[in-house]
Design a protein around this motif. Structure first.
Motif, short mmCIF file in Angstrom:
data_model
loop_
_atom_site.label_atom_id
_atom_site.label_comp_id
_atom_site.label_asym_id
_atom_site.label_seq_id
_atom_site.Cartn_x
_atom_site.Cartn_y
_atom_site.Cartn_z
N ALA A 184 0.83 -1.20 0.00
CA ALA A 184 0.00 0.00 0.00
C ALA A 184 0.87 1.26 0.00
O ALA A 184 0.59 2.21 0.71
CB ALA A 184 -0.92 -0.01 1.21
N ALA A 185 1.92 1.26 -0.80
CA ALA A 185 2.83 2.40 -0.79
C ALA A 185 3.13 2.88 -2.20
O ALA A 185 3.02 2.15 -3.17
CB ALA A 185 4.13 2.05 -0.08
N HIS A 186 3.52 4.14 -2.24
CA HIS A 186 4.06 4.75 -3.46
C HIS A 186 5.49 5.13 -3.12
O HIS A 186 5.73 5.86 -2.15
CB HIS A 186 3.25 5.99 -3.85
N PHE A 187 6.44 4.62 -3.89
CA PHE A 187 7.85 4.86 -3.63
C PHE A 187 8.40 5.91 -4.58
O PHE A 187 8.14 5.87 -5.79
CB PHE A 187 8.65 3.56 -3.80
N TYR A 188 9.18 6.83 -4.03
CA TYR A 188 9.94 7.82 -4.80
C TYR A 188 11.39 7.38 -4.76
O TYR A 188 11.98 7.24 -3.69
CB TYR A 188 9.81 9.21 -4.18
N ILE A 189 11.97 7.17 -5.94
CA ILE A 189 13.33 6.66 -6.05
C ILE A 189 14.11 7.55 -7.01
O ILE A 189 13.63 7.85 -8.11
CB ILE A 189 13.35 5.21 -6.60
N GLY A 190 15.31 7.96 -6.61
CA GLY A 190 16.18 8.70 -7.52
C GLY A 190 16.63 7.79 -8.65
O GLY A 190 16.81 6.59 -8.46
N GLY A 191 16.81 8.33 -9.82
CA GLY A 191 17.18 7.52 -10.98
C GLY A 191 18.66 7.30 -11.10
O GLY A 191 19.22 7.49 -12.18
N ALA A 192 19.33 6.90 -10.03
CA ALA A 192 20.78 6.73 -10.05
C ALA A 192 21.16 5.26 -9.95
O ALA A 192 20.31 4.38 -9.85
CB ALA A 192 21.41 7.51 -8.89
N VAL A 193 22.46 5.00 -9.95
CA VAL A 193 22.96 3.64 -9.78
C VAL A 193 23.01 3.32 -8.29
O VAL A 193 22.77 4.17 -7.45
CB VAL A 193 24.36 3.47 -10.40
N GLY A 194 23.32 2.09 -7.98
CA GLY A 194 23.42 1.67 -6.59
C GLY A 194 22.06 1.31 -6.02
O GLY A 194 21.26 0.64 -6.68
N ILE A 195 21.79 1.78 -4.80
CA ILE A 195 20.54 1.46 -4.12
C ILE A 195 19.33 1.87 -4.97
O ILE A 195 18.35 1.13 -5.03
CB ILE A 195 20.49 2.12 -2.73
N ASP A 196 19.40 3.02 -5.63
CA ASP A 196 18.26 3.46 -6.45
C ASP A 196 17.87 2.39 -7.47
O ASP A 196 16.72 1.96 -7.54
CB ASP A 196 18.57 4.76 -7.18
N SER A 197 18.83 1.95 -8.26
CA SER A 197 18.54 0.96 -9.31
C SER A 197 18.18 -0.40 -8.72
O SER A 197 17.25 -1.06 -9.20
CB SER A 197 19.73 0.82 -10.27
N LEU A 198 18.89 -0.81 -7.69
CA LEU A 198 18.60 -2.10 -7.07
C LEU A 198 17.20 -2.12 -6.45
O LEU A 198 16.46 -3.10 -6.60
CB LEU A 198 19.65 -2.44 -6.01
N ALA A 199 16.84 -1.05 -5.75
CA ALA A 199 15.50 -0.98 -5.14
C ALA A 199 14.42 -0.94 -6.22
O ALA A 199 13.39 -1.60 -6.09
CB ALA A 199 15.40 0.24 -4.23
N LEU A 200 14.66 -0.19 -7.28
CA LEU A 200 13.70 -0.14 -8.39
C LEU A 200 13.46 -1.54 -8.96
O LEU A 200 12.31 -1.96 -9.11
CB LEU A 200 14.20 0.80 -9.49
N LEU A 201 14.53 -2.23 -9.28
CA LEU A 201 14.40 -3.57 -9.86
C LEU A 201 13.66 -4.52 -8.92
O LEU A 201 12.79 -5.28 -9.34
CB LEU A 201 15.78 -4.13 -10.23
N TRP A 202 13.98 -4.46 -7.63
CA TRP A 202 13.33 -5.34 -6.66
C TRP A 202 11.85 -4.99 -6.51
O TRP A 202 10.99 -5.87 -6.56
CB TRP A 202 14.04 -5.29 -5.31
N LEU A 203 11.55 -3.72 -6.31
CA LEU A 203 10.16 -3.31 -6.14
C LEU A 203 9.31 -3.66 -7.36
O LEU A 203 8.18 -4.15 -7.24
CB LEU A 203 10.07 -1.81 -5.87
N ALA A 204 9.85 -3.42 -8.55
CA ALA A 204 9.10 -3.69 -9.78
C ALA A 204 8.84 -5.18 -9.96
O ALA A 204 7.78 -5.57 -10.44
CB ALA A 204 9.86 -3.13 -10.99
N ASP A 205 9.80 -5.99 -9.57
CA ASP A 205 9.68 -7.44 -9.76
C ASP A 205 8.91 -8.14 -8.65
O ASP A 205 8.22 -9.12 -8.90
CB ASP A 205 11.08 -8.05 -9.87
N GLN A 206 9.01 -7.64 -7.43
CA GLN A 206 8.50 -8.38 -6.27
C GLN A 206 7.25 -7.80 -5.62
O GLN A 206 6.70 -8.43 -4.72
CB GLN A 206 9.60 -8.47 -5.21
#
Length: 149
Positions: A34-56
């Motif tokens: 039940a969340a909306h995530f704001y993620i910076g479009g950078a490498v590292g945690i930003d990209s890893l978190a994006l990939l995980w959130l989108a997939d899982q």
């Protein structure tokens, strides 16, 4: 719907992808349904978190770039391209120059729209963008969850 800003180190090579997936499951997972995530479009945690959130997760995701996405590193652009169908919005703040001030403005923009921040710092160095974002969250009187990596 809870809005969550994610901030974190760009230096992620010291842990495996499995270790990051476990951290995200523990610390992002409980908010994701039940969340909306704001993620910076950078490498590292930003990209890893994006990939995980989108997939899982079914979470809504906004990517925020300080300039344009075309100015972001190739790895970050690739993560966005791979998850484009899961991204709710891409915000390009159109900074004239990509200097520290542009990244800080991006981070403040995310925190201003979030109800909390989850930070994944690699060091305790207070001058990093991750810590500046966590501290800005504190100044705004918003909760923050700090997960050292």
């Amino acid at each position: 719907m809870r809005a969550v800003a994610i901030t974190g180190t760009r230096k992620t090579g010291h842990k495996s992808l499995t270790e990051y997936a476990n951290l995200f499951e523990q610390y992002l997972g409980p908010f994701a349904p039940a969340a909306h995530f704001y993620i910076g479009g950078a490498v590292g945690i930003d990209s890893l978190a994006l990939l995980w959130l989108a997939d899982q997760t079914p979470a809504s995701i906004t990517i925020v770039a300080p300039g344009t996405m075309s100015q972001q590193p190739a790895e970050a652009q690739e993560a966005v391209a791979r998850t484009k169908g899961r991204i709710t919005e891409i915000v390009e703040l159109a900074a004239a120059e990509l200097r520290s001030s542009a990244y800080h403005a991006r981070n403040r923009w995310m925190v201003d729209r979030a109800s909390m921040t989850i930070g994944f710092p690699h060091t305790t160095e207070p001058s990093t963008g991750t810590w500046q974002t966590i501290n800005y969250t504190t100044e705004k009187g918003k909760p923050r969850l700090i997960v050292p990596v």
